[in-house]
Design an enzyme around this catalytic site. Structure first.
Site, PDB file in Angstrom:
ATOM      1  N   PRO A 192      16.342  -1.421  71.584  1.00 36.57           N
ATOM      2  CA  PRO A 192      15.888  -2.494  72.474  1.00 36.57           C
ATOM      3  C   PRO A 192      14.504  -3.027  72.095  1.00 36.57           C
ATOM      4  O   PRO A 192      14.127  -4.102  72.520  1.00 36.57           O
ATOM      5  CB  PRO A 192      15.841  -1.836  73.856  1.00 36.57           C
ATOM      6  CG  PRO A 192      16.624  -0.585  73.740  1.00 36.57           C
ATOM      7  CD  PRO A 192      16.597  -0.173  72.305  1.00 36.57           C
TER       8      PRO A 192
ATOM      9  N   GLU B 158      18.080   8.964  75.003  1.00 33.75           N
ATOM     10  CA  GLU B 158      16.879   8.259  75.454  1.00 33.75           C
ATOM     11  C   GLU B 158      16.079   7.656  74.315  1.00 33.75           C
ATOM     12  O   GLU B 158      15.181   6.867  74.532  1.00 33.75           O
ATOM     13  CB  GLU B 158      15.981   9.181  76.281  1.00 33.75           C
ATOM     14  CG  GLU B 158      16.361   9.222  77.750  1.00 33.75           C
ATOM     15  CD  GLU B 158      17.773   9.735  77.990  1.00 33.75           C
ATOM     16  OE1 GLU B 158      18.239  10.607  77.223  1.00 33.75           O
ATOM     17  OE2 GLU B 158      18.411   9.247  78.938  1.00 33.75           O
TER      18      GLU B 158
ATOM     19  N   ARG C  38      31.515 -13.223  60.084  1.00 28.30           N
ATOM     20  CA  ARG C  38      32.005 -14.598  60.232  1.00 28.30           C
ATOM     21  C   ARG C  38      31.303 -15.562  59.281  1.00 28.30           C
ATOM     22  O   ARG C  38      31.816 -16.635  58.998  1.00 28.30           O
ATOM     23  CB  ARG C  38      31.788 -15.095  61.663  1.00 28.30           C
ATOM     24  CG  ARG C  38      32.513 -14.289  62.709  1.00 28.30           C
ATOM     25  CD  ARG C  38      32.235 -14.769  64.114  1.00 28.30           C
ATOM     26  NE  ARG C  38      32.902 -16.029  64.398  1.00 28.30           N
ATOM     27  CZ  ARG C  38      32.347 -17.221  64.356  1.00 28.30           C
ATOM     28  NH1 ARG C  38      31.068 -17.336  64.057  1.00 28.30           N
ATOM     29  NH2 ARG C  38      33.035 -18.292  64.612  1.00 28.30           N
TER      30      ARG C  38
ATOM     31  N   ASP D 151      28.943 -28.293  61.006  1.00 24.61           N
ATOM     32  CA  ASP D 151      28.234 -27.219  60.340  1.00 24.61           C
ATOM     33  C   ASP D 151      26.722 -27.331  60.495  1.00 24.61           C
ATOM     34  O   ASP D 151      26.072 -26.407  60.935  1.00 24.61           O
ATOM     35  CB  ASP D 151      28.577 -27.276  58.858  1.00 24.61           C
ATOM     36  CG  ASP D 151      28.743 -25.886  58.303  1.00 24.61           C
ATOM     37  OD1 ASP D 151      29.061 -24.995  59.101  1.00 24.61           O
ATOM     38  OD2 ASP D 151      28.536 -25.714  57.106  1.00 24.61           O
TER      39      ASP D 151
HETATM   40  N1  ADE Z   1      20.291   0.285  72.163  1.00 23.74           N
HETATM   41  C1  ADE Z   1      20.264   0.274  73.511  1.00 23.74           C
HETATM   42  N2  ADE Z   1      20.145  -0.973  73.988  1.00 23.74           N
HETATM   43  C2  ADE Z   1      20.094  -1.808  72.903  1.00 23.74           C
HETATM   44  C3  ADE Z   1      19.954  -3.197  72.741  1.00 23.74           C
HETATM   45  N3  ADE Z   1      19.856  -4.032  73.769  1.00 23.74           N
HETATM   46  N4  ADE Z   1      19.946  -3.685  71.482  1.00 23.74           N
HETATM   47  C4  ADE Z   1      20.025  -2.851  70.416  1.00 23.74           C
HETATM   48  N5  ADE Z   1      20.143  -1.529  70.515  1.00 23.74           N
HETATM   49  C5  ADE Z   1      20.180  -0.993  71.744  1.00 23.74           C
END
Ligand code: ADE
Length: 246
Positions: free
Chosen positions: A89, A116, A154, A169
């Site tokens: 995240p 965690e 893709r 495109d």
């Molecule tokens: N691991 C947990 N949440 C995540 C997210 N939003 N993006 C990437 N990896 C993650």
């Protein structure tokens, strides 16, 4: 393109990679995917991959040794020449632009964190890039890795049958897509817009462009700042602004 995915849960990927476009891309040899179980690189009888956090606090942290060992074994002498992406995240937020950039690589390593967190040394000394798929927390990096593989695949030449028309495109790039319709012409009293049945190609192109502009203006005005716009586009947006005011 070759993807190496490091995970504690390789079973999570089966369905996603074995249907539809990803399946066809793999069958055509355009994409290869190797799933690696991090546990296979852990030492000791119990092959432990996580441990308590130094300094206390809740949850378990993924240990650095098995992740380093896995990446080093998988890449061998290619270590240092292949991007090693940690899904987290705290990474840079994934966009179509990043998908395009990554699709130019020949090989990518994706590390899926769990629990965690992942020991900071993996972030600092193993990953060459950190990617998040959005501002929310998932239980692990597996679904984010699937998102990257899908979006990147893709973009690999030959994966999607027909290359899209040059208009769609580059020109429409950066806007939300215009609405699509198929048969029947009237469904539960809701008719398909007349212009799409008219056979007038120029009018259809214009209508679609304006619909894309309107949708983007209504829902994602932030995208308009970076979109490539013509004078006609700007005139149409001014018209929308005027309508809103009146
Ligand atoms: N691991 C947990 N949440 C995540 C997210 N939003 N993006 C990437 N990896 C993650």
């Amino acid at each position: 393109m070759h993807f190496d995915i490091l995970t504690l849960f390789p079973g999570l990927f089966a369905g996603v990679f074995e249907e539809s476009i990803l399946k066809r891309a793999r069958e055509a040899g355009l994409v290869t995917i190797a799933l690696h179980n991090i546990r296979d690189y852990a030492s000791g009888r119990h092959r432990i991959t996580d441990d308590l956090p130094y300094g206390g606090g809740g949850g378990m942290i993924m240990k650095p040794e098995p992740i380093f060992a896995a990446v080093e074994a998988i890449l061998g002498d290619q270590l240092g020449r292949v991007p090693v992406i940690l899904l987290t995240p705290r990474g840079r937020t994934f966009t179509q632009q990043i998908a395009r950039e990554l699709s130019r690589q020949r090989r990518l390593v994706l590390i899926c964190g769990r629990y965690e967190g992942v020991d900071e040394r993996v972030h600092q000394y193993l990953a060459t890039d950190e990617v998040s798929i959005g501002d929310y927390v998932l239980s692990g990096g597996e679904i984010p890795a699937m998102v990257l593989v899908d979006a990147i695949t893709r973009l690999i030449p030959g994966v999607l049958g027909e290359p899209t028309a040059p208009f769609e495109d580059s020109y429409a790039e950066g806007l939300l897509e215009y609405p699509h319709y198929t048969r029947p012409p009237v469904f539960r009293g809701h008719a398909v817009p007349e212009v799409l049945l008219s056979g007038n190609h120029a009018e259809i192109v214009r209508w679609r462009r304006q619909q894309a502009l309107r949708l983007t203006w209504e829902r994602r005005p932030d995208l308009l700042e970076r979109a490539r716009l013509t004078d006609a586009d700007r005139a149409y947006l001014r018209q929308l602004e005027d309508e809103r005011k009146s």
